[in-house]
Design a protein around this motif. Sequence first.
Motif, short mmCIF file in Angstrom:
data_model
loop_
_atom_site.label_atom_id
_atom_site.label_comp_id
_atom_site.label_asym_id
_atom_site.label_seq_id
_atom_site.Cartn_x
_atom_site.Cartn_y
_atom_site.Cartn_z
N LEU A 12 0.83 -1.21 0.00
CA LEU A 12 0.00 0.00 0.00
C LEU A 12 0.87 1.26 0.00
CD1 LEU A 12 -2.80 -1.10 2.50
CD2 LEU A 12 -2.89 -1.01 -0.01
N ILE A 13 2.04 1.20 0.63
CA ILE A 13 2.98 2.33 0.56
C ILE A 13 3.46 2.50 -0.87
CG2 ILE A 13 5.24 3.18 1.31
CD1 ILE A 13 4.77 1.75 3.98
N ASN A 14 3.75 1.38 -1.53
CA ASN A 14 4.12 1.41 -2.94
C ASN A 14 3.01 2.08 -3.76
OD1 ASN A 14 4.59 0.73 -5.68
ND2 ASN A 14 3.98 -1.38 -5.38
N LEU A 15 1.77 1.70 -3.53
CA LEU A 15 0.63 2.29 -4.25
C LEU A 15 0.51 3.78 -3.98
CD1 LEU A 15 -1.96 1.99 -5.92
CD2 LEU A 15 -3.15 1.29 -3.83
N PHE A 16 0.67 4.17 -2.72
CA PHE A 16 0.61 5.58 -2.35
C PHE A 16 1.71 6.38 -3.04
CE2 PHE A 16 2.04 8.99 0.58
CZ PHE A 16 0.90 9.80 0.53
N LEU A 17 2.92 5.82 -3.08
CA LEU A 17 4.04 6.50 -3.75
C LEU A 17 3.79 6.63 -5.25
CD1 LEU A 17 7.06 4.87 -1.87
CD2 LEU A 17 6.28 7.24 -1.70
N GLY A 18 3.14 5.63 -5.85
CA GLY A 18 2.78 5.73 -7.26
C GLY A 18 1.84 6.89 -7.50
N PHE A 19 0.87 7.06 -6.59
CA PHE A 19 -0.07 8.17 -6.68
C PHE A 19 0.65 9.51 -6.52
CE2 PHE A 19 -3.06 10.97 -4.24
CZ PHE A 19 -3.90 11.28 -5.31
N ILE A 20 1.57 9.58 -5.55
CA ILE A 20 2.36 10.80 -5.33
C ILE A 20 3.22 11.11 -6.57
CG2 ILE A 20 4.21 11.85 -3.95
CD1 ILE A 20 1.52 11.71 -2.53
N ALA A 21 3.76 10.08 -7.19
CA ALA A 21 4.56 10.29 -8.41
C ALA A 21 3.71 10.90 -9.51
CB ALA A 21 5.16 8.96 -8.86
N ILE A 22 2.49 10.40 -9.68
CA ILE A 22 1.59 10.93 -10.71
C ILE A 22 1.27 12.40 -10.44
CG2 ILE A 22 -0.76 10.77 -11.65
CD1 ILE A 22 -0.54 7.73 -11.28
N ILE A 64 -3.47 -7.49 -4.46
CA ILE A 64 -3.25 -6.08 -4.14
C ILE A 64 -1.88 -5.63 -4.65
CG2 ILE A 64 -2.22 -6.41 -1.84
CD1 ILE A 64 -4.78 -3.70 -2.79
N ASP A 65 -0.92 -6.56 -4.69
CA ASP A 65 0.40 -6.24 -5.22
C ASP A 65 0.31 -5.92 -6.71
OD1 ASP A 65 3.44 -6.30 -4.79
OD2 ASP A 65 3.19 -7.67 -6.48
N SER A 66 -0.47 -6.70 -7.45
CA SER A 66 -0.63 -6.45 -8.89
C SER A 66 -1.33 -5.12 -9.14
CB SER A 66 -1.42 -7.59 -9.54
OG SER A 66 -0.67 -8.78 -9.56
N LEU A 67 -2.35 -4.81 -8.32
CA LEU A 67 -3.06 -3.54 -8.49
C LEU A 67 -2.13 -2.35 -8.20
CD1 LEU A 67 -6.47 -4.49 -6.84
CD2 LEU A 67 -6.01 -4.15 -9.27
N ALA A 68 -1.31 -2.49 -7.16
CA ALA A 68 -0.35 -1.43 -6.83
C ALA A 68 0.68 -1.26 -7.94
CB ALA A 68 0.35 -1.74 -5.50
N ASP A 69 1.17 -2.40 -8.46
CA ASP A 69 2.14 -2.35 -9.55
C ASP A 69 1.55 -1.71 -10.80
OD1 ASP A 69 3.85 -3.61 -7.86
OD2 ASP A 69 3.97 -5.50 -8.95
N MET A 70 0.26 -1.93 -11.03
CA MET A 70 -0.42 -1.35 -12.18
C MET A 70 -0.35 0.17 -12.14
SD MET A 70 -2.21 -2.14 -14.89
CE MET A 70 -3.38 -1.37 -16.01
N VAL A 71 -0.51 0.73 -10.94
CA VAL A 71 -0.48 2.19 -10.79
C VAL A 71 0.95 2.72 -10.82
CG1 VAL A 71 -1.01 4.12 -9.23
CG2 VAL A 71 -2.65 2.25 -9.51
N SER A 72 1.81 2.14 -9.97
CA SER A 72 3.16 2.68 -9.79
C SER A 72 4.09 2.39 -10.96
CB SER A 72 3.78 2.11 -8.50
OG SER A 72 3.04 2.50 -7.37
N PHE A 73 3.96 1.21 -11.57
CA PHE A 73 4.95 0.79 -12.55
C PHE A 73 4.41 0.65 -13.97
CE2 PHE A 73 6.19 -1.42 -8.47
CZ PHE A 73 7.00 -0.37 -8.05
N CYS A 74 3.12 0.91 -14.14
CA CYS A 74 2.53 0.90 -15.49
C CYS A 74 1.94 2.27 -15.84
CB CYS A 74 1.47 -0.18 -15.61
SG CYS A 74 2.09 -1.85 -15.30
N LEU A 75 0.99 2.72 -15.01
CA LEU A 75 0.32 3.99 -15.28
C LEU A 75 1.26 5.19 -15.11
CD1 LEU A 75 -2.19 5.66 -15.90
CD2 LEU A 75 -2.82 5.51 -13.47
N ALA A 76 1.98 5.24 -13.99
CA ALA A 76 2.85 6.39 -13.72
C ALA A 76 3.95 6.57 -14.78
CB ALA A 76 3.47 6.27 -12.32
N PRO A 77 4.68 5.50 -15.16
CA PRO A 77 5.69 5.68 -16.23
C PRO A 77 5.08 6.09 -17.56
CG PRO A 77 6.10 3.66 -15.01
CD PRO A 77 4.76 4.16 -14.57
N ALA A 78 3.89 5.54 -17.89
CA ALA A 78 3.21 5.91 -19.14
C ALA A 78 2.84 7.39 -19.12
CB ALA A 78 1.97 5.04 -19.34
N PHE A 79 2.33 7.85 -18.00
CA PHE A 79 1.96 9.27 -17.86
C PHE A 79 3.19 10.16 -17.92
CE2 PHE A 79 0.27 12.80 -15.01
CZ PHE A 79 -0.45 13.40 -16.03
#
Length: 246
Positions: A12-22, A64-79
Amino acid sequence: KINKHFPSIFTLINLFLGFIAIINIHQQNYIISCYILFLAAAFDSIDGKLARMFGFSTDFGKEIDSLADMVSFCLAPAFLIYTLYTYKMPGIFGEFIASIPLIMGAIRLAQFNIIKEQPSHSFIGLPTPVNALAIVSLVLFIEHIKLVRPEFSPLILLIPIIIILSFLMLSQIQYPKFPMWSFNVGKENNYRLFGVIFFIICFIIGIFMGYSYLVLSIFIVYYLLLGIIQHIINNFGKIKTKNQGI
């Protein structure tokens, strides 16, 4: 019950950091967002290590790990790619190029979740966190070049590298998992652990010396080539053995 979900806190920290990165990408803090994604990858590594170390692996944790990875390591780099480099491309070509890490990463995560038996010491295909770090290192490298040569066109590097990374995520090439934080697991784990410790030391020094982007780039290129070269060697050995059998 609480203990078995403890590794998911790091997820969940990973997911939060992905959101902060975006958010930072939206605010044009591109370099900061790159380092936030690097930190997210570190937390992603921790949750998996804890789950395996203490036997807390659960279906919930995997999902939940896959969902977090989707945000932090797929969506954020694409954006990040779209906002920095491809938004001016004609038509929807820019959106298409930037979406490749997102789409291919989603496919990879879905494939990973339905495979029942995974190799214990390796990933099949390039992991999405490493793909994200490859994009991050590329962005840091390009931005460094642009400081010296403002006329440099990043698309020369960007498009072919994104295509290659996407192929690697969906390939059958095996990439080594990061080591357990113990010197009692085995010799191979010790070698990997020494390598990770060496990288962390170099990266921290690089932050203060101003060449952290170079350390990260070298590490990523080494990791990418390690899997490719090992795959070629293994296939060559199989072909050779098959021909000798004939």
